[in-house]
Design a protein around this motif. Structure first.
Motif, PDB file in Angstrom:
ATOM      1  N   GLY A 160      -0.857  -6.092   0.406  1.00 27.24           N
ATOM      2  CA  GLY A 160      -0.520  -7.367  -0.192  1.00 27.24           C
ATOM      3  C   GLY A 160      -1.673  -8.355  -0.091  1.00 27.24           C
ATOM      4  O   GLY A 160      -2.472  -8.309   0.853  1.00 27.24           O
ATOM      5  N   LYS A 161      -1.757  -9.233  -1.070  1.00 25.01           N
ATOM      6  CA  LYS A 161      -2.850 -10.207  -1.102  1.00 25.01           C
ATOM      7  C   LYS A 161      -2.827 -11.140   0.099  1.00 25.01           C
ATOM      8  O   LYS A 161      -3.843 -11.744   0.458  1.00 25.01           O
ATOM      9  CB  LYS A 161      -2.772 -11.015  -2.397  1.00 25.01           C
ATOM     10  N   ASP A 162      -1.690 -11.264   0.753  1.00 25.90           N
ATOM     11  CA  ASP A 162      -1.585 -12.143   1.918  1.00 25.90           C
ATOM     12  C   ASP A 162      -2.060 -11.465   3.210  1.00 25.90           C
ATOM     13  O   ASP A 162      -2.165 -12.110   4.246  1.00 25.90           O
ATOM     14  CB  ASP A 162      -0.134 -12.606   2.103  1.00 25.90           C
ATOM     15  N   LYS A 163      -2.354 -10.160   3.148  1.00 24.81           N
ATOM     16  CA  LYS A 163      -2.799  -9.436   4.337  1.00 24.81           C
ATOM     17  C   LYS A 163      -4.322  -9.537   4.480  1.00 24.81           C
ATOM     18  O   LYS A 163      -5.061  -9.290   3.542  1.00 24.81           O
ATOM     19  CB  LYS A 163      -2.422  -7.956   4.239  1.00 24.81           C
ATOM     20  N   LYS A 164      -4.789  -9.882   5.665  1.00 26.18           N
ATOM     21  CA  LYS A 164      -6.224  -9.983   5.929  1.00 26.18           C
ATOM     22  C   LYS A 164      -6.725  -8.632   6.434  1.00 26.18           C
ATOM     23  O   LYS A 164      -6.771  -8.367   7.640  1.00 26.18           O
ATOM     24  CB  LYS A 164      -6.501 -11.092   6.948  1.00 26.18           C
ATOM     25  N   ASP A 213      -5.140   1.156  -8.941  1.00 23.68           N
ATOM     26  CA  ASP A 213      -5.476   0.015  -9.802  1.00 23.68           C
ATOM     27  C   ASP A 213      -4.522  -0.069 -10.984  1.00 23.68           C
ATOM     28  O   ASP A 213      -4.043  -1.147 -11.350  1.00 23.68           O
ATOM     29  CB  ASP A 213      -6.915   0.148 -10.321  1.00 23.68           C
ATOM     30  N   ASN A 235       2.147  -8.089  -5.968  1.00 23.24           N
ATOM     31  CA  ASN A 235       1.130  -8.930  -5.325  1.00 23.24           C
ATOM     32  C   ASN A 235       0.204  -8.122  -4.415  1.00 23.24           C
ATOM     33  O   ASN A 235      -0.123  -8.532  -3.299  1.00 23.24           O
ATOM     34  CB  ASN A 235       1.812 -10.044  -4.523  1.00 23.24           C
ATOM     35  N   VAL A 236      -0.239  -6.968  -4.936  1.00 18.29           N
ATOM     36  CA  VAL A 236      -1.058  -6.031  -4.163  1.00 18.29           C
ATOM     37  C   VAL A 236      -2.478  -6.023  -4.716  1.00 18.29           C
ATOM     38  O   VAL A 236      -2.698  -6.178  -5.918  1.00 18.29           O
ATOM     39  CB  VAL A 236      -0.459  -4.606  -4.227  1.00 18.29           C
ATOM     40  N   GLU A 237      -3.452  -5.810  -3.832  1.00 18.05           N
ATOM     41  CA  GLU A 237      -4.855  -5.733  -4.248  1.00 18.05           C
ATOM     42  C   GLU A 237      -5.589  -4.677  -3.426  1.00 18.05           C
ATOM     43  O   GLU A 237      -5.122  -4.232  -2.375  1.00 18.05           O
ATOM     44  CB  GLU A 237      -5.538  -7.090  -4.056  1.00 18.05           C
ATOM     45  N   ARG A 238      -6.784  -4.290  -3.933  1.00 19.00           N
ATOM     46  CA  ARG A 238      -7.672  -3.445  -3.148  1.00 19.00           C
ATOM     47  C   ARG A 238      -8.177  -4.221  -1.940  1.00 19.00           C
ATOM     48  O   ARG A 238      -8.495  -5.391  -2.057  1.00 19.00           O
ATOM     49  CB  ARG A 238      -8.898  -3.054  -3.973  1.00 19.00           C
ATOM     50  N   LYS A 239      -8.299  -3.536  -0.800  1.00 19.50           N
ATOM     51  CA  LYS A 239      -8.863  -4.160   0.392  1.00 19.50           C
ATOM     52  C   LYS A 239     -10.269  -3.613   0.705  1.00 19.50           C
ATOM     53  O   LYS A 239     -11.209  -4.366   0.871  1.00 19.50           O
ATOM     54  CB  LYS A 239      -7.928  -3.947   1.578  1.00 19.50           C
TER      55      LYS A 239
END
Length: 262
Positions: free
Chosen positions: A127-131, A194, A204-208
């Motif tokens: 999730g985009k909120d995860k660092k 992707d 609300n997911v992205e590549r990390k």
């Protein structure tokens, strides 16, 4: 007594014969049979999918069909999942695997790999909120992976019990686990991920970060050295004559990347 000894000797010889391992399957064996059984995945687009007719399709399937064409035999496609690739191979249910199988020293203890015919980028999604920016950031998190994949091996060896690995039987289940919040992150195929998350913006997911650029080999049993030599020659030839790149262009819309050799 002589008859009894003769019978015992015959039984002993038959027993020894049955105890011997099956003969290695050679190129001549396959050509003589007229068919080759090739294991493929159908849950990892565009490497392996089911088309509108519910038949296997994709990059790996086209490579498998091209291999059969060069052998001059009919290709029988056998649908696999990530966990059963090696079991199907070593129990002779298939002759070889063309299924995005990453080349690792651990797997090479059980099977033979050809020189790479493709490469796949393994990426951590969350999730985009995860660092999350590096491997150590996964400590203490629940991370989903397809069971028995390179991602599974890397996370297990690198982080051990510091990461809570959730193993799933296929790629769709792994993606769904992140979308539904069963896990904090997943390690999956970059290109496929992707596409899936672009189609599910609400997740609300992205590549990390990229976990590994994984070269894949066509895979055979440990005793199939004759077949391995032919497959290596096949991969070398279709890489150089442009046929492999044409298949890559068809499915990925870009040329075949530079692949390592060994």
């Amino acid at each position: 007594m002589r008859i009894l000894k003769s019978l015992l000797a015959t039984i002993l010889l038959l027993g020894l014969a049955s105890a011997r391992p099956a003969a290695a399957q050679s190129v001549d064996d396959i050509i003589s049979r007229g068919t080759i059984n090739i294991g493929v995945l159908v849950d990892l687009p565009p490497y392996g999918v089911l088309n509108a007719q519910q038949e296997p399709d994709g990059y790996d399937v086209d490579v498998a069909k091209l291999l059969g064409k060069y052998l001059g035999v009919k290709v029988n496609l056998v649908q696999l999942t990530s966990p059963n690739r090696i079991p199907y191979l070593v129990t002779n249910k298939i002759d070889l695997i063309v299924a995005t199988f990453g080349i690792t020293p651990e797997r090479a203890k059980q099977v033979l790999f050809s020189i790479p015919y493709s490469a796949i980028e393994n990426v951590v999604f969350a999730g985009k909120d995860k660092k999350i920016a590096k491997l150590d950031d996964l400590k203490g998190l629940r991370v989903g992976v397809p069971r028995g994949t390179v991602q599974d091996v890397i996370l297990t060896q690198s982080l051990g019990s510091a990461v809570k690995i959730a193993r799933f039987d296929d790629d769709p289940s792994t993606y769904q686990a992140l979308i539904t919040g069963q896990v904090d992150a997943i390690a999956e195929t970059g290109l496929t991920g992707d596409d899936i998350f672009a189609k599910n913006p609400g997740a609300n997911v992205e590549r990390k970060f990229t976990l590994l650029q994984q070269p894949n080999g066509i895979t055979m049993r440990k005793d199939q050295f004759n077949l391995l030599r032919w497959v290596n020659t096949f991969v070398y030839f279709v890489k150089n004559n442009g046929e492999l790149s044409a298949i890559h262009e068809k499915w990925f819309h870009k040329p075949l990347p530079n692949l390592p050799v060994f």
